[in-house]
Design an enzyme around this catalytic site. Structure first.
Site, PDB file in Angstrom:
ATOM      1  N   LYS A  13       0.835  -1.214   0.000  1.00 33.96           N
ATOM      2  CA  LYS A  13       0.000   0.000   0.000  1.00 33.96           C
ATOM      3  C   LYS A  13       0.866   1.260   0.000  1.00 33.96           C
ATOM      4  CE  LYS A  13      -2.196  -1.113   3.766  1.00 33.96           C
ATOM      5  NZ  LYS A  13      -1.585  -2.428   4.019  1.00 33.96           N
ATOM      6  N   ASP A  21      -0.967   4.719   6.822  1.00 38.15           N
ATOM      7  CA  ASP A  21      -1.077   3.754   7.923  1.00 38.15           C
ATOM      8  C   ASP A  21      -2.454   3.763   8.576  1.00 38.15           C
ATOM      9  OD1 ASP A  21      -0.168   1.671   9.538  1.00 38.15           O
ATOM     10  OD2 ASP A  21       0.363   3.060  11.147  1.00 38.15           O
TER      11      ASP A  21
END
Length: 329
Positions: free
Chosen positions: A168, A186
């Protein structure tokens, strides 16, 4: 989800700039500044001042404009203060006077006895009401935290999800290098504003624009790519879920079937993108963002392609039937 505790003092101290500023300060009842504001709504207490207290919304902030202040002065001149006493018998969070207006001594006295804060602003009643409602709706909006990355690609807010280690942050880093912007990495805090708009921000403003890249460590996106590479908040308009390529799974190759993800009661378009060596995921996400913008403009590439294929099949079948018939003489 824990209930919010928002006090009158929090309202005064809230840091707002320019067109959002409330310009509030306390002019009385300071002992009650710790009173809690429980709901995101405002009440104009004209009916209450006239003596009608049925269905009085005492749990709301009470807003006094020029009309209410003129009526207070008339009541004071006529010696009618019972309605004011009765109003302060309710647990009012605070009273706010617009246009830099000030109540009379009777009102001040009852407010002090009830320890109800009196606030003042130089804004007009209409302008203040609009600003305060925006702020309260934002503060009391339902929220949740999601593990993922939020980026802005071609003006579209894209929430990138996936298992830990799927890539990601690396994908987001490549998108930033291509000129797009990072909102949060995050942990993304999501608020549902106005019932159908999802706004994403970083969980911590101090570390929100830092990224953790395995093998490299923590990097500061602002310092590396400049302030043009970041945003503090962005509306979430598309969810992209990255997953490790599964050869046993059948992936959508046409895009006709649309998937959605429910976040705080709002359905957001969702794409599942399989990840494997050789796939340029950032380019796929860029294309997905442009394709989603086209959909919002009323053009769906997959449905248009399917429609054209059906037309071609129908026309081909029609020709076959026509040329297959024998001439009847």
């Amino acid at each position: 989800m824990m209930a919010k505790r928002f006090t009158v003092l929090d309202l005064i101290d809230i840091d707002l700039k320019e067109h959002n500023s409330l310009n509030l300060h306390c002019i009385g009842g300071r002992k009650g500044l710790a009173r809690e504001i429980g709901i995101p709504d405002i009440n104009r207490p004209g009916l209450a001042l006239s003596g009608f207290y049925e269905s009085f919304a005492s749990e709301r902030i009470q807003l006094f404009g020029r009309g209410e202040v003129a009526y207070l002065r008339k009541m004071s001149e006529e010696g009618k203060v019972e309605n004011i006493k009765q109003m302060f018998s309710f647990p009012i969070p605070c009273c706010i006077f617009t246009h830099n207006l000030t109540p009379d001594r009777n009102f001040f006295g009852e407010a002090e006895r009830a320890q109800c804060p009196i606030l003042q602003t130089d804004l007009t009643t209409t302008d203040f009401h609009a600003r305060l409602m925006r702020i309260l709706l934002d503060i009391f909006a339902p929220e949740r935290s999601i593990h993922g990355v939020l980026v802005e690609v071609y003006g579209l807010g894209i929430l990138i999800l996936g298992d830990s280690g799927v890539g990601k942050s690396e994908t987001a880093l490549e998108l930033i290098k291509l000129g797009h912007r990072l909102v949060a990495d995050d942990v993304v805090e999501i608020r549902c504003v106005s019932g159908n708009i999802l706004i994403g921000t970083g969980a911590n403003r101090i570390i929100g624009h830092h990224m953790e890249i395995r093998g490299l460590g923590i990097i500061n996106i602002t310092h590396l790519f400049g302030v043009g590479a970041i945003r503090d908040r962005k509306q979430i308009q598309l969810v992209v879920e990255l997953e490790v390529w599964d050869s046993q799974k059948t992936y959508d190759r046409l895009g006709i079937e649309e998937k959605y993800m429910d976040i705080l009661g709002v359905s957001i378009p969702k794409l599942e993108i399989p990840v494997k060596p050789g796939r340029n995921v950032p380019i796929i996400i860029e294309t997905a963002a442009m394709n989603e913008r086209l959909k919002k403009m009323g053009y769906n590439s997959a449905k248009e392609f399917n429609k054209n294929i059906l037309k071609w099949i129908e026309s081909d079948q029609a020709r076959s039937v026509y040329f297959g018939q024998e001439d009847i003489i």
